[in-house]
Design a protein around this motif. Sequence first.
Motif, PDB file in Angstrom:
ATOM      1  N   GLY A  49      12.753  -0.483 -11.373  1.00 29.17           N
ATOM      2  CA  GLY A  49      12.575  -1.601 -12.299  1.00 29.17           C
ATOM      3  C   GLY A  49      13.768  -2.507 -12.415  1.00 29.17           C
ATOM      4  N   HIS A  50      14.932  -2.043 -11.997  1.00 22.82           N
ATOM      5  CA  HIS A  50      16.133  -2.886 -12.070  1.00 22.82           C
ATOM      6  C   HIS A  50      16.285  -3.707 -10.789  1.00 22.82           C
ATOM      7  N   GLU A  51      16.901  -4.877 -10.960  1.00 26.65           N
ATOM      8  CA  GLU A  51      16.949  -5.819  -9.848  1.00 26.65           C
ATOM      9  C   GLU A  51      18.180  -6.711 -10.000  1.00 26.65           C
ATOM     10  N   LEU A  52      18.740  -7.128  -8.853  1.00 22.87           N
ATOM     11  CA  LEU A  52      19.855  -8.072  -8.830  1.00 22.87           C
ATOM     12  C   LEU A  52      19.547  -9.166  -7.826  1.00 22.87           C
ATOM     13  N   THR A  53      19.574 -10.410  -8.304  1.00 24.58           N
ATOM     14  CA  THR A  53      19.409 -11.582  -7.443  1.00 24.58           C
ATOM     15  C   THR A  53      20.719 -12.360  -7.434  1.00 24.58           C
ATOM     16  N   VAL A  54      21.236 -12.646  -6.236  1.00 23.57           N
ATOM     17  CA  VAL A  54      22.461 -13.437  -6.088  1.00 23.57           C
ATOM     18  C   VAL A  54      22.210 -14.556  -5.092  1.00 23.57           C
ATOM     19  N   LYS A  55      22.657 -15.756  -5.473  1.00 19.92           N
ATOM     20  CA  LYS A  55      22.574 -16.920  -4.594  1.00 19.92           C
ATOM     21  C   LYS A  55      23.922 -17.641  -4.568  1.00 19.92           C
ATOM     22  N   ASN A  56      24.148 -18.375  -3.473  1.00 22.42           N
ATOM     23  CA  ASN A  56      25.331 -19.262  -3.352  1.00 22.42           C
ATOM     24  C   ASN A  56      26.643 -18.479  -3.521  1.00 22.42           C
ATOM     25  N   PHE A  57      26.697 -17.287  -2.952  1.00 25.43           N
ATOM     26  CA  PHE A  57      27.921 -16.490  -3.085  1.00 25.43           C
ATOM     27  C   PHE A  57      29.029 -17.057  -2.213  1.00 25.43           C
ATOM     28  N   LYS A  95      21.763  -4.002 -16.228  1.00 22.95           N
ATOM     29  CA  LYS A  95      22.587  -3.034 -15.500  1.00 22.95           C
ATOM     30  C   LYS A  95      23.205  -3.601 -14.219  1.00 22.95           C
ATOM     31  N   ALA A  96      22.693  -4.721 -13.735  1.00 23.71           N
ATOM     32  CA  ALA A  96      23.123  -5.250 -12.431  1.00 23.71           C
ATOM     33  C   ALA A  96      24.558  -5.769 -12.499  1.00 23.71           C
ATOM     34  N   GLU A  97      25.354  -5.464 -11.459  1.00 21.10           N
ATOM     35  CA  GLU A  97      26.778  -5.833 -11.437  1.00 21.10           C
ATOM     36  C   GLU A  97      27.192  -6.269 -10.040  1.00 21.10           C
ATOM     37  N   LYS A 132      21.254 -13.173 -11.508  1.00 19.88           N
ATOM     38  CA  LYS A 132      20.391 -12.743 -12.609  1.00 19.88           C
ATOM     39  C   LYS A 132      19.866 -11.350 -12.280  1.00 19.88           C
ATOM     40  N   ASP A 133      19.340 -10.710 -13.311  1.00 21.92           N
ATOM     41  CA  ASP A 133      18.713  -9.407 -13.073  1.00 21.92           C
ATOM     42  C   ASP A 133      17.185  -9.574 -13.015  1.00 21.92           C
ATOM     43  N   GLN A 134      16.427  -8.545 -13.387  1.00 18.85           N
ATOM     44  CA  GLN A 134      14.962  -8.581 -13.293  1.00 18.85           C
ATOM     45  C   GLN A 134      14.303  -9.468 -14.348  1.00 18.85           C
ATOM     46  N   GLY A 135      15.098  -9.903 -15.351  1.00 19.25           N
ATOM     47  CA  GLY A 135      14.589 -10.861 -16.324  1.00 19.25           C
ATOM     48  C   GLY A 135      14.132 -10.259 -17.631  1.00 19.25           C
ATOM     49  N   PHE A 136      14.217  -8.940 -17.779  1.00 17.79           N
ATOM     50  CA  PHE A 136      13.799  -8.290 -19.038  1.00 17.79           C
ATOM     51  C   PHE A 136      14.446  -6.895 -19.069  1.00 17.79           C
TER      52      PHE A 136
END
Length: 292
Positions: free
Chosen positions: A273-281, A212-214, A204-208
Amino acid sequence: ELTVKNFKISILYGIVEKLDKDSFQGDDFVMEGDPRDYGTSSHWKPYLSIPVKRNNIKSIKIEFDWKDQGFGNKKAEMGLRLNRNGRVIAKWEDGSKAPHTMTNKVVQLDDTHEIINRVKVDDILEVRRNPGGGPGHELTVKNFKISILYGIVEKLDKDSFQGDDFVMEGDPRDYGTSSHWKPYLSIPVKRNNIKSIKIEFDWKDQGFGNKKAEMGLRLNRNGRVIAKWEDGSKAPHTMTNKVVQLDDTHEIINRVKVDDILEVRRNPGGGPGHELTVKNFNISTYFLKVLQ
């Protein structure tokens, strides 16, 4: 009511068999019958000796052009022996005689023949020739070729690699540049014959705001980018599972070699302000492994 969560079905480890072959040529020859062999079995002479170096022989194909002296009785023959430690284990002699005019002959020995059923590594396949006992008989052979077809059994296997969970914020210094792509996971390629790559993760990204996250994948060789996957999709605002399957239609699979580097890359998006969250990769490389 039906509620389903986290359903997964995987079909792995397909067994496949393909044929490979070794081919051997023999010299053209004209061989006359020896009067001393008349009335004996010694008119059979060795022609070509082939050591068996591989398991799982499926068939043997023999092809040649042949003729006898062109008149009189037909006696000339060709044959094949399977020898082990100096003993004859099996043989092919179909009793056919060379014709009076040059003719092509093809012999196919499959798993119904004792040679195929009994052959082992270190045996000797001995091609033999017989012009016929006594004077006046002759055997001419040209374009002799014997091909040994082997079954190669391969199994679809995989190597899997996990990445750490992370939360990555965009760097204001990267705004308006391409440097917001950062390395995440580096995987040396140690096996040949990669057939596909599967990448799976939750993101997911920052939620709003703008998305832009890839995530992406590069194939590197000696410090150069050879091929890459970046599908342009952006991380959603809420945690979502993503699965990527690269098969033989993708340039990474077609170009990958041993000692290349598969580099997983991440991009939270340029600017604050931009953010990328990754889990279980998880990334899995599927390859064909030779079993025999």
